[in-house]
Design an enzyme around this catalytic site. Sequence first.
Site, PDB file in Angstrom:
ATOM      1  N   MET A   1      40.325 -62.563 -25.140  1.00  0.00           N
ATOM      2  CA  MET A   1      41.318 -63.519 -25.483  1.00  0.00           C
ATOM      3  C   MET A   1      42.485 -63.444 -25.893  1.00  0.00           C
ATOM      4  O   MET A   1      42.454 -63.436 -27.592  1.00  0.00           O
ATOM      5  CB  MET A   1      40.737 -64.762 -26.375  1.00  0.00           C
ATOM      6  CG  MET A   1      41.675 -66.123 -25.782  1.00  0.00           C
ATOM      7  SD  MET A   1      41.601 -67.790 -26.997  1.00  0.00           S
ATOM      8  CE  MET A   1      41.177 -67.509 -28.819  1.00  0.00           C
ATOM      9  N   PRO A   2      43.014 -62.887 -25.744  1.00  0.00           N
ATOM     10  CA  PRO A   2      44.202 -62.085 -26.884  1.00  0.00           C
ATOM     11  C   PRO A   2      45.121 -63.044 -26.651  1.00  0.00           C
ATOM     12  O   PRO A   2      44.980 -63.697 -25.574  1.00  0.00           O
ATOM     13  CB  PRO A   2      45.058 -61.321 -25.357  1.00  0.00           C
ATOM     14  CG  PRO A   2      43.928 -60.611 -23.833  1.00  0.00           C
ATOM     15  CD  PRO A   2      42.823 -61.722 -24.562  1.00  0.00           C
ATOM     16  N   VAL A   3      45.829 -63.444 -27.508  1.00  0.00           N
ATOM     17  CA  VAL A   3      46.913 -63.790 -27.715  1.00  0.00           C
ATOM     18  C   VAL A   3      48.412 -63.242 -28.332  1.00  0.00           C
ATOM     19  O   VAL A   3      48.444 -62.277 -29.294  1.00  0.00           O
ATOM     20  CB  VAL A   3      46.718 -64.687 -29.550  1.00  0.00           C
ATOM     21  CG1 VAL A   3      47.444 -65.482 -29.657  1.00  0.00           C
ATOM     22  CG2 VAL A   3      45.555 -65.286 -29.212  1.00  0.00           C
ATOM     23  N   VAL A  72      47.187 -59.535 -30.403  1.00  0.00           N
ATOM     24  CA  VAL A  72      46.038 -60.037 -30.583  1.00  0.00           C
ATOM     25  C   VAL A  72      44.666 -60.279 -30.070  1.00  0.00           C
ATOM     26  O   VAL A  72      44.662 -61.058 -29.059  1.00  0.00           O
ATOM     27  CB  VAL A  72      46.076 -61.072 -32.416  1.00  0.00           C
ATOM     28  CG1 VAL A  72      44.925 -61.449 -32.869  1.00  0.00           C
ATOM     29  CG2 VAL A  72      47.312 -60.607 -33.234  1.00  0.00           C
TER      30      VAL A  72
END
Length: 158
Positions: A1-3, A72
Amino acid sequence: MPVVDITVRRGRSQSVLRAIADGVHEALVEQFGIPVEDRFQVIQQKEPYEFIYSPDFLGGPRTEDFVLVRIVVGKERPVEKKHALYRAIVENLTRRAGVNAEDVFIMLDAVTASDLSAAGGRPFNPPHLDTIDEQGHPAPPGPGTDLRLPHRDPEQNA
């Protein structure tokens, strides 16, 4: 889950901001194999006095079109995969939004899945991360994994 956190100087159009966001997401899908629907992005627009950067440190010249991308991710990737991601982001931003390659700065942070919760305070445990090994390749299925396609009754589809 990239932010993903994208910071730019205030004044870009909504369509250019969306093109930048889409270009970053497309690169993550292609290079890191994240699901298309796994999209969490923040775009921050700053006044010139709020967005300070060197015009020529380790690159440049950087202009008022400078784009700072911080990503992230919930799993460490091999260096080759990271470099491919950087190239894809720059190519996508140039093609989609007309951003000069020297105006793109990318910072990638990896955290462990235990550092994240996607909803409800539940631990982060997406199934797609279990299928990537430490080199960024699909991992072999675990023991006892049923690889057969589900049985379809031809009468049900009639």
